[in-house]
Design an enzyme around this catalytic site. Structure first.
Site: not given
Ligand SMILES: [Mg+2]
Ligand SMILES: [Zn+2]
Length: 173
Positions: A3, A5
């Site tokens: 992922d 962020d």
């Molecule tokens: Mg995230």
């Protein structure tokens, strides 16, 4: 598979809308470089509903990803592909995590099997997407990860991406 962020860069409740708002988490860029240098294909799957909400454009996102790739390349790492979902949650697309669409896309683009492969995230949506794709969810306790690790006590968790990379590399050598 990672992922973005809250894993690679600090997240913001106001979205990361421009390259100027993008700040890497300490050690994350070097962690990606170490994984690359160990021969591990690194790619990203990131929800970017801020585009669907009209807060920023795909060009802005491209600028953010150019900055990310530049920093990773400067550290000696490679990111093979960045899959992003630009859709508003109401669009009910197949790519927005917790749906597995982007992880499946990463498997297709890289030509590698994603079955059992780690997907490192900080949120419930990441864990659910990894499970839906038949991959192996991993939680980092950055971003939303402390809360997520509490919710999924059986999912392996690390303090941050650097700790995850160190573990992967130690177990390989
Ligand atoms: Mg995230
Ligand atoms: Zn989507």
């Amino acid at each position: 598979m990672l992922d973005r962020d809250g894993v690679i860069n600090h997240d913001s409740p106001d979205y990361i809308k421009h390259a100027d708002e993008w700040y890497p988490i300490d050690g994350s860029i070097d962690a990606i470089a170490k994984l690359s240098q160990a021969g591990i294909v690194v790619c990203i799957a990131t929800n970017q509903a801020g585009i669907g909400r009209g807060l920023f454009t795909e060009e802005d996102l491209d600028g953010i990803h150019k900055r990310l790739l530049k920093e990773v390349n400067a550290a000696g790492g490679t990111i093979t592909h960045i899959a992003f979902c630009p859709h508003h949650p109401d669009e009910r697309c197949q790519c927005r995590k917790p749906a597995p669409g982007m992880l499946i896309q990463l498997g297709r683009v890289t030509g590698l099997s994603i079955a059992g492969q780690p997907f490192v995230g900080d949120s419930e949506k990441d864990v659910e997407a990894a499970n839906a794709a038949g991959s192996m969810p991993i939680i980092v306790r950055t971003g939303n990860g402390v809360k997520t690790a509490r919710k999924y006590p059986r999912v392996q968790a690390f303090d941050d991406l650097a700790a995850f990379a160190d573990c992967v590399i130690t177990n390989r050598t």
